[in-house]
Design a protein around this motif. Sequence first.
Motif, short mmCIF file in Angstrom:
data_model
loop_
_atom_site.label_atom_id
_atom_site.label_comp_id
_atom_site.label_asym_id
_atom_site.label_seq_id
_atom_site.Cartn_x
_atom_site.Cartn_y
_atom_site.Cartn_z
N ARG A 262 0.86 -1.18 0.00
CA ARG A 262 0.00 0.00 0.00
C ARG A 262 0.89 1.23 0.00
NH1 ARG A 262 -2.67 -3.39 3.22
NH2 ARG A 262 -1.47 -2.76 5.04
N LEU A 263 0.66 2.10 -1.00
CA LEU A 263 1.48 3.30 -1.15
C LEU A 263 0.57 4.53 -1.12
CD1 LEU A 263 4.33 4.51 -1.91
CD2 LEU A 263 3.59 4.35 -4.29
N VAL A 264 0.96 5.50 -0.30
CA VAL A 264 0.23 6.76 -0.24
C VAL A 264 1.13 7.83 -0.83
CG1 VAL A 264 -0.37 8.57 1.42
CG2 VAL A 264 -1.32 6.28 1.68
N ILE A 265 0.58 8.68 -1.68
CA ILE A 265 1.41 9.76 -2.20
C ILE A 265 0.69 11.08 -2.00
CG2 ILE A 265 1.00 8.58 -4.41
CD1 ILE A 265 2.99 10.62 -5.56
N ALA A 266 1.42 12.04 -1.42
CA ALA A 266 0.79 13.32 -1.08
C ALA A 266 1.78 14.46 -1.25
CB ALA A 266 0.28 13.26 0.36
N GLY A 267 1.29 15.69 -1.12
CA GLY A 267 2.12 16.88 -1.37
C GLY A 267 1.90 17.35 -2.79
N GLY A 268 2.26 18.60 -3.08
CA GLY A 268 1.95 19.24 -4.36
C GLY A 268 2.28 18.41 -5.60
N VAL A 269 3.43 17.74 -5.61
CA VAL A 269 3.86 17.01 -6.81
C VAL A 269 2.99 15.76 -7.04
CG1 VAL A 269 5.85 15.96 -7.98
CG2 VAL A 269 6.20 17.92 -6.48
N ARG A 294 -7.57 13.97 -3.34
CA ARG A 294 -8.10 14.60 -4.56
C ARG A 294 -7.17 15.76 -4.91
NH1 ARG A 294 -13.32 16.69 -1.22
NH2 ARG A 294 -12.65 14.88 -0.03
N PRO A 295 -7.09 16.16 -6.20
CA PRO A 295 -6.09 17.15 -6.61
C PRO A 295 -6.05 18.41 -5.74
CG PRO A 295 -7.13 16.21 -8.53
CD PRO A 295 -7.85 15.63 -7.34
N GLU A 296 -7.21 18.94 -5.34
CA GLU A 296 -7.21 20.19 -4.55
C GLU A 296 -6.62 20.01 -3.15
OE1 GLU A 296 -11.89 19.52 -4.22
OE2 GLU A 296 -11.29 21.56 -3.71
N CYS A 298 -3.98 17.92 -2.71
CA CYS A 298 -2.56 17.55 -2.89
C CYS A 298 -1.68 18.71 -2.47
CB CYS A 298 -2.27 17.21 -4.35
SG CYS A 298 -2.89 15.61 -4.85
N THR A 299 -2.03 19.90 -2.95
CA THR A 299 -1.25 21.10 -2.57
C THR A 299 -1.76 21.59 -1.21
OG1 THR A 299 -2.77 22.27 -4.01
CG2 THR A 299 -0.60 21.84 -4.90
N ASP A 300 -1.11 22.63 -0.68
CA ASP A 300 -1.44 23.09 0.67
C ASP A 300 -2.93 23.46 0.79
OD1 ASP A 300 1.16 22.70 1.21
OD2 ASP A 300 1.71 24.82 1.25
N ASN A 301 -3.51 23.10 1.91
CA ASN A 301 -4.94 23.37 2.12
C ASN A 301 -5.28 23.27 3.61
OD1 ASN A 301 -6.25 20.50 2.71
ND2 ASN A 301 -4.64 20.23 1.18
N GLY A 302 -6.44 23.80 3.98
CA GLY A 302 -6.84 23.78 5.39
C GLY A 302 -7.47 22.45 5.79
N ALA A 303 -8.03 21.72 4.81
CA ALA A 303 -8.73 20.46 5.13
C ALA A 303 -7.79 19.46 5.78
CB ALA A 303 -9.34 19.89 3.85
N MET A 304 -6.58 19.35 5.22
CA MET A 304 -5.64 18.35 5.76
C MET A 304 -5.20 18.74 7.19
SD MET A 304 -2.19 19.14 3.54
CE MET A 304 -1.06 20.49 4.00
#
Length: 331
Positions: A262-269, A294-296, A298-304
């Motif tokens: 299982r691979l998780v990928i996160a952050g802007g790229v 979801r794409p929105e 991936c980059t910085d956001n308040g939800a995460m």
Amino acid sequence: MRILGIETSCDETGIAIYDEEQGIMAHRLYSQIAVHADYGGVVPELASRDHVRKTIPLVKEVLADANLTPADLDGVAYTAGPGLVGALLVGCSIGRSLAYGWGLPAVPVHHMEGHLLAPMLEEDVPEFPFVALLVSGGHTMMVRVDDIGEYQMLGESVDDAAGEAFDKTAKLLGLDYPGGPVLAKMAENGTPGRFKFPRPMTDRPGLDFSFSGLKTFAANTIRDNEQDEQTFADIAYAFQEAVVDTLAIKCRRALEHCQLNRLVIAGGVSANTALREKLATITQKLGGTVYYPRPEFCTDNGAMIAFAGMQRLKAGTSADLTFKATPRWPI
Ligand code: KG4
Ligand code: ZN
């Protein structure tokens, strides 16, 4: 339980409300890209000032969007680091003060933990343990995740972050900051095979990364070839292919090392389509799955930040009346 999340670590003001049962109830994002575009990168002082201008109005908007008042909240989470110290201080001081004023616990959050957990906001939630590749403008990390808060660093970049390499190479190709997504678009018109970039640090064991050499390789390739649109697209293609291949080789190595699939990928790229496609192929071959936000998200956001804050709040984390911004903070 319901929590407000505040993200101000770099050049986006992100505010969200997360509810344990309903998930994300509202989220807003204000990007400062236009403020920094003329300078070719983020100007820390301008970033701080813009966060001061935007944070409170966005908090009000998010509460209105969710049809809530502060009395409906159980906590306030804010990014406490890593990031630009002035920018962090805005979110920390506003977050801490709102929590005090509303009589709620204040929850400092690690920005990279936010990115790491962002895929858990989606329907298909990865089970622990998993391997996570965090690729943003400031960090490139491979992490083994056994549970919330149980992180083992497997490797990281010894120089530029993956997103930073995208942005610097994009700049060499005459693209505006942040050039990563624009370079990726340009690469769609590239000719496969015309240029071959190296795959740094893949010929030796280990899970560390190095991306600064690719930027130099791009600079030399640009210098030695015609300065036309097709050549630039071909260089963008070869650069992206090299970054994607390098990340993919290390992901496969990390999964094999941990005996996980299982691979998780996160952050802007992680918004990069070529990377997503490549990693899907690799995990499929290992009989596993790759998980993304979801794409929105991936980059910085308040939800995460709201989501990570909720996990921390449930585990009993809350700050005393002081607050601290931590620009460098290992995960
Ligand atoms: O996670 P993030 O929003 O901010 C940091 O915490 O750094 O990541 C921003 C980085 C930038 O370097 C940007 O160029 C890169 O992510 N990026 C991309 C793509 N979308 C964003 N890089 C390559 N391809 C993309 N589609
Ligand atoms: Zn980030």
